[in-house]
Motif scaffolding. Structure first.
Motif, PDB file in Angstrom:
ATOM      1  N   HIS A  29       0.801  -1.218   0.000  1.00  0.00           N
ATOM      2  CA  HIS A  29       0.000   0.000   0.000  1.00  0.00           C
ATOM      3  C   HIS A  29       0.839   1.276   0.000  1.00  0.00           C
ATOM      4  CE1 HIS A  29      -3.923  -1.940   0.522  1.00  0.00           C
ATOM      5  NE2 HIS A  29      -3.307  -2.788   1.319  1.00  0.00           N
ATOM      6  N   GLY A 186       2.486  11.468  -2.856  1.00  0.00           N
ATOM      7  CA  GLY A 186       2.024  11.311  -1.486  1.00  0.00           C
ATOM      8  C   GLY A 186       3.107  11.624  -0.474  1.00  0.00           C
ATOM      9  N   PHE A 192       0.941   7.576  -5.565  1.00  0.00           N
ATOM     10  CA  PHE A 192      -0.243   6.773  -5.256  1.00  0.00           C
ATOM     11  C   PHE A 192      -1.345   7.179  -6.231  1.00  0.00           C
ATOM     12  CE2 PHE A 192      -1.238  10.664  -3.063  1.00  0.00           C
ATOM     13  CZ  PHE A 192      -2.621  10.741  -3.030  1.00  0.00           C
ATOM     14  N   ARG A 193      -2.325   6.318  -6.400  1.00  0.00           N
ATOM     15  CA  ARG A 193      -3.429   6.558  -7.339  1.00  0.00           C
ATOM     16  C   ARG A 193      -4.574   7.260  -6.601  1.00  0.00           C
ATOM     17  NH1 ARG A 193      -3.591   3.449 -11.961  1.00  0.00           N
ATOM     18  NH2 ARG A 193      -5.790   2.911 -11.710  1.00  0.00           N
ATOM     19  N   MET A 194      -4.815   8.509  -6.961  1.00  0.00           N
ATOM     20  CA  MET A 194      -5.852   9.300  -6.305  1.00  0.00           C
ATOM     21  C   MET A 194      -7.147   9.267  -7.123  1.00  0.00           C
ATOM     22  SD  MET A 194      -5.902  13.325  -5.219  1.00  0.00           S
ATOM     23  CE  MET A 194      -6.764  13.802  -6.721  1.00  0.00           C
ATOM     24  N   GLN A 247     -12.014  10.646  -2.717  1.00  0.00           N
ATOM     25  CA  GLN A 247     -10.737  10.551  -1.999  1.00  0.00           C
ATOM     26  C   GLN A 247     -10.922  10.026  -0.570  1.00  0.00           C
ATOM     27  OE1 GLN A 247      -8.810  14.453  -2.656  1.00  0.00           O
ATOM     28  NE2 GLN A 247      -9.676  14.281  -4.721  1.00  0.00           N
ATOM     29  N   ASN A 250      -9.224   6.893  -0.605  1.00  0.00           N
ATOM     30  CA  ASN A 250      -7.774   7.032  -0.396  1.00  0.00           C
ATOM     31  C   ASN A 250      -7.436   7.150   1.078  1.00  0.00           C
ATOM     32  OD1 ASN A 250      -7.952   8.822  -3.348  1.00  0.00           O
ATOM     33  ND2 ASN A 250      -6.483   7.144  -3.163  1.00  0.00           N
ATOM     34  N   GLN A 255      -3.571   6.189   2.242  1.00  0.00           N
ATOM     35  CA  GLN A 255      -2.738   6.971   1.335  1.00  0.00           C
ATOM     36  C   GLN A 255      -2.886   8.466   1.567  1.00  0.00           C
ATOM     37  OE1 GLN A 255      -4.713   5.369  -2.065  1.00  0.00           O
ATOM     38  NE2 GLN A 255      -3.145   3.814  -2.450  1.00  0.00           N
TER      39      GLN A 255
END
Length: 337
Positions: A29, A186, A192-194, A247, A250, A255
């Motif tokens: 992660h 991040g 990271f994939r937002m 988000q 997230n 994240q």
């Protein structure tokens, strides 16, 4: 005696299994933790990798500008300064790390009287002097992490029907997926994939370069009012910041945080230089001081100053104050684009 021995054996095995599971979760992660070693002998690097359980990357150059360029190139969690670093450069390298908000461990005597007094850490058989610009209270960080996930979970459950309605609206009014997923910088710049609700037409990312001349922000960030790529529904979602609600997932994944500097696209994250990179030393958030102080009405320098003010003065009380100011800021729509 046999019961005590059995307890020790079982508890040790369980702790080892838990530690292994925790490490795998973190790698999956958050990515692999990375330390950059300057002037370190290979044996010391291997010792650090073994006892600290993180990958160590050797940096041949020993200048502060070389180190800053390495920070801009990708995520770094820690810096090691070995005895081979010239004494005249140690203080400069420590300052470069402190500007970026990255802890630095020095395997030598005190660096400079002008710096804040260091702590001490033992890694294997080596004693390090640990220099940190500011170290938040660990207990407060744990509470922040627990509250982030608890509040995000409740928010997702309560807002689920609304999220489904917005997703359906996005899907029916323009071609393309419901969500826009983009790699952002991040903690310490780690990608990271937002998630966001898609507010632009399909293929909008490919049109970005053609619009660079219209950029209204100074610095490495890109923002324009009346962006022609934004859909009619997307404009409403941006005005109300509803596009940011995904988000919350997230936050649940660890994240992001509820409060923290806003994450920027990777290209813009790498464009942040010098002391401004210290904003990356805290997990990015859904809202921040910039968000409640005017957002896009502020210049890039003011934006960075607010982020650094948050990082350097962080507390749970400051997070609560920002959250309380967020709703009025969203209702006013000030600075939203």
């Amino acid at each position: 005696r046999s019961l005590i021995a059995l307890f020790l054996l079982v508890s040790t095995l369980l702790l080892m299994a838990l530690k292994l599971a925790q490490r795998r979760w973190l790698l999956r992660h958050r990515g692999e933790a990375l330390a950059v070693a300057v002037g370190h002998a290979p044996a010391a690097v291997r010792e650090f990798e073994w006892f600290r359980r993180r990958r160590v990357e050797a940096l041949e150059a020993t200048g502060p500008e070389d180190l800053r360029r390495r920070f801009e190139a990708g995520a770094v969690d820690e810096v090691l300064l070995g005895p081979a670093v010239p004494a005249a450069r140690r203080a400069e390298l420590v300052v470069a790390c402190q500007d970026a908000g990255i802890p630095v461990l020095v395997a030598t005597e005190t660096v400079a009287a002008a710096l804040a007094p260091p702590g001490a850490e033992v890694v294997g058989n080596t004693l390090y002097l640990a220099y940190r610009r500011r170290e938040p209270d660990p207990a407060s960080l744990v509470v922040k992490g627990i509250l982030d996930r608890a509040v995000a979970l409740v928010a997702v459950l309560v807002a689920a029907p609304f999220l489904l309605l917005v997703g359906l609206l996005v899907r029916l009014t323009s071609a393309g997926p419901v969500f826009f997923v983009q790699e952002r910088g991040g903690l310490n710049g780690r990608p990271f994939r937002m998630f966001k609700f898609r507010t632009m037409r399909l293929g909008a990312e490919a049109e970005r370069d053609a619009l660079l001349a219209a950029n209204e922000m100074d610095g490495p960030v890109f923002k324009i009012a009346g962006d022609p790529r934004v859909t009619a529904v997307g404009r409403l979602l941006r005005r109300t910041s509803v596009d940011e609600l995904p988000q919350l997932f997230n936050v649940l994944l660890g994240q992001m945080s509820l409060v923290g500097p806003r994450p920027l696209p990777l290209a813009e994250t790498r464009g942040i230089t010098g002391a401004d990179r210290r904003r990356l030393s805290m997990k990015p958030g859904l809202t921040c001081l910039w968000q409640v102080s005017g957002r896009n009405e502020l210049g890039f320098g003011e934006w960075m100053a607010l982020d650094l003010k948050y990082v350097d003065n962080w507390s749970l009380g400051l997070d609560v104050a920002i959250l309380l100011r967020t709703l009025p800021a969203l209702l006013s729509g000030r600075g939203a684009r």
